[in-house]
Enzyme design. Structure first.
Site, mmCIF file in Angstrom:
data_model
loop_
_atom_site.group_PDB
_atom_site.id
_atom_site.type_symbol
_atom_site.label_atom_id
_atom_site.label_comp_id
_atom_site.label_asym_id
_atom_site.label_seq_id
_atom_site.Cartn_x
_atom_site.Cartn_y
_atom_site.Cartn_z
ATOM 1 N N GLU A 117 0.874 -1.181 0.000
ATOM 2 C CA GLU A 117 0.000 0.000 0.000
ATOM 3 C C GLU A 117 0.904 1.223 0.000
ATOM 4 O O GLU A 117 1.874 1.270 0.752
ATOM 5 C CB GLU A 117 -0.894 -0.034 1.251
ATOM 6 C CG GLU A 117 -1.631 1.248 1.578
ATOM 7 C CD GLU A 117 -2.557 1.726 0.461
ATOM 8 O OE1 GLU A 117 -3.339 0.933 -0.064
ATOM 9 O OE2 GLU A 117 -2.485 2.930 0.115
ATOM 10 N N ASP A 163 -5.978 -4.363 -7.281
ATOM 11 C CA ASP A 163 -7.181 -3.561 -7.009
ATOM 12 C C ASP A 163 -6.830 -2.071 -6.935
ATOM 13 O O ASP A 163 -6.946 -1.443 -5.887
ATOM 14 C CB ASP A 163 -7.790 -4.065 -5.676
ATOM 15 C CG ASP A 163 -9.075 -3.364 -5.313
ATOM 16 O OD1 ASP A 163 -9.696 -2.744 -6.194
ATOM 17 O OD2 ASP A 163 -9.459 -3.436 -4.139
HETATM 18 N N1 SAM Z 1 -7.928 -3.898 -1.974
HETATM 19 C C1 SAM Z 1 -8.597 -3.089 -0.960
HETATM 20 C C2 SAM Z 1 -9.828 -3.815 -0.494
HETATM 21 O O1 SAM Z 1 -10.459 -4.541 -1.285
HETATM 22 O O2 SAM Z 1 -10.188 -3.682 0.690
HETATM 23 C C3 SAM Z 1 -8.957 -1.717 -1.467
HETATM 24 C C4 SAM Z 1 -7.886 -1.016 -2.225
HETATM 25 S S1 SAM Z 1 -8.292 0.583 -2.804
HETATM 26 C C5 SAM Z 1 -9.428 0.280 -4.099
HETATM 27 C C6 SAM Z 1 -6.828 1.011 -3.672
HETATM 28 C C7 SAM Z 1 -5.644 1.323 -2.749
HETATM 29 O O3 SAM Z 1 -4.458 1.379 -3.554
HETATM 30 C C8 SAM Z 1 -5.710 2.658 -2.043
HETATM 31 O O4 SAM Z 1 -5.608 2.435 -0.659
HETATM 32 C C9 SAM Z 1 -4.507 3.456 -2.570
HETATM 33 O O5 SAM Z 1 -3.899 4.268 -1.593
HETATM 34 C C10 SAM Z 1 -3.585 2.356 -2.993
HETATM 35 N N2 SAM Z 1 -2.611 2.666 -4.067
HETATM 36 C C11 SAM Z 1 -2.721 3.523 -5.108
HETATM 37 N N3 SAM Z 1 -1.694 3.385 -5.963
HETATM 38 C C12 SAM Z 1 -0.912 2.383 -5.468
HETATM 39 C C13 SAM Z 1 0.255 1.731 -5.917
HETATM 40 N N4 SAM Z 1 0.844 2.085 -7.072
HETATM 41 N N5 SAM Z 1 0.769 0.733 -5.178
HETATM 42 C C14 SAM Z 1 0.175 0.360 -4.008
HETATM 43 N N6 SAM Z 1 -0.948 0.932 -3.530
HETATM 44 C C15 SAM Z 1 -1.489 1.929 -4.244
#
Ligand code: SAM
EC number: 2.1.1.266
Length: 279
Positions: A117, A163
């Site tokens: 994350e 995701d």
């Molecule tokens: N997978 C989680 C769930 O189902 O409970 C929800 C994830 S949410 C849709 C997307 C997350 O990705 C956010 O918390 C955001 O901060 C994080 N994020 C955005 N770009 C990212 C990256 N390149 N690598 C890792 N995390 C990232």
């Protein structure tokens, strides 16, 4: 720039679909004794209060998980997911388990997880949630990068959940590139990609991109709450699963009519399960 916070959306209809599919894949992986690797590239924080200012502001969970919470007619495939949420709620629905918490709750001692994350506020919450878990590693790193650096897993079995928030349009391309990188290293893994339908042409970019990779066995699962539209807002969401467990197609065809009816009582919903590329 990272402005997306999943706390505004936790437990909405898209989470219900994503996490039902996630639970069914994990259940299938556990049918074999041998341990597996779970990679959650965009993990979020893991645990969400549904009484937070963020959740109350949007109220999205009210048209999502809240519509299933008190049902006594859940199909078995859906009750597996609800049972995981009951573990963190004593009776009343207060908390929602995001993908890393749902998954880690289902791991066995022989399984292992890597959760990444990037958000500076969300990462510490994720790290603290799993600080005491022996078989879980959290990292503040780019999730797409893990598809190169963490694959193939030593277990030679695994589920990769991708995701991203799609707040940057490049996420649609990064997903396809990430899959190509991951698949090159680990062609037998199960890959589950979540996507929103905001503008259908963006979703099609992922589908077309995946078709162009030549990868076989790609199943698409979608639940719409409204027909496609060019107005603002998410009308549908879906999961694209590469190398799905053999039961998944039939399981989703069985439960999607139920989920659509309960989640969209207004009658505007629809669902689809089809192969982007068959075996
Ligand atoms: N997978 C989680 C769930 O189902 O409970 C929800 C994830 S949410 C849709 C997307 C997350 O990705 C956010 O918390 C955001 O901060 C994080 N994020 C955005 N770009 C990212 C990256 N390149 N690598 C890792 N995390 C990232």
């Amino acid at each position: 720039m990272l402005s997306y916070r999943h706390s505004f959306h936790a437990g909405n209809h898209a989470d219900v679909l994503k996490h039902t599919v996630l639970t069914l894949i994990l259940t299938a992986l556990k049918q074999k004794e041998k341990g597996f690797f779970y990679l959650d590239t965009h993990a979020g924080v893991g645990r969400y209060s549904l009484f937070s200012a963020e959740a109350e502001k949007t109220g999205e969970y009210i048209e999502g998980i809240a519509r299933l919470w008190e049902r006594d007619d859940l199909p078995e495939e859906v009750s597996l997911y609800i049972a995981e949420l009951k573990k963190i709620n004593k009776g009343k629905l207060r908390f929602y388990a995001g993908s890393p918490l749902l998954a880690v709750q289902q791991l066995r001692p022989q399984d292992r997880a890597l959760l990444t994350e990037l958000h500076p506020n969300d990462y510490p919450l994720l790290r603290n949630e799993f600080a005491r878990q022996r078989n879980v590693v959290t990292k503040r790193e780019n999730g797409f990068q893990q598809l190169k650096s963490a694959l193939p897993p030593k277990e030679k079995r695994g589920l990769i959940l991708i995701d991203p928030p799609y707040e940057l349009k490049e996420d649609y391309e990064l997903v396809v590139k990430g899959i190509e990188e991951g698949y090159k290293r680990f062609a037998t893994g199960v890959y589950a990609i979540w996507y929103p339908v905001v503008l259908r042409q963006h979703t099609k970019r992922i589908v077309k991109g995946l078709q162009a990779t030549g990868i076989r066995k790609i199943l698409q699962i979608e639940l719409a709450v409204r027909p496609d539209s060019d107005q603002r807002g998410m009308t549908a969401s879906g999961m694209i699963v590469i190398n799905p467990p053999w039961q998944l197609e039939a399981q989703m065809k069985k439960i999607l009519p139920y989920l659509t009816e309960i989640l969209v009582p207004e009658g505007t919903g629809s669902w689809d399960v089809s192969w982007i590329t068959p075996e």
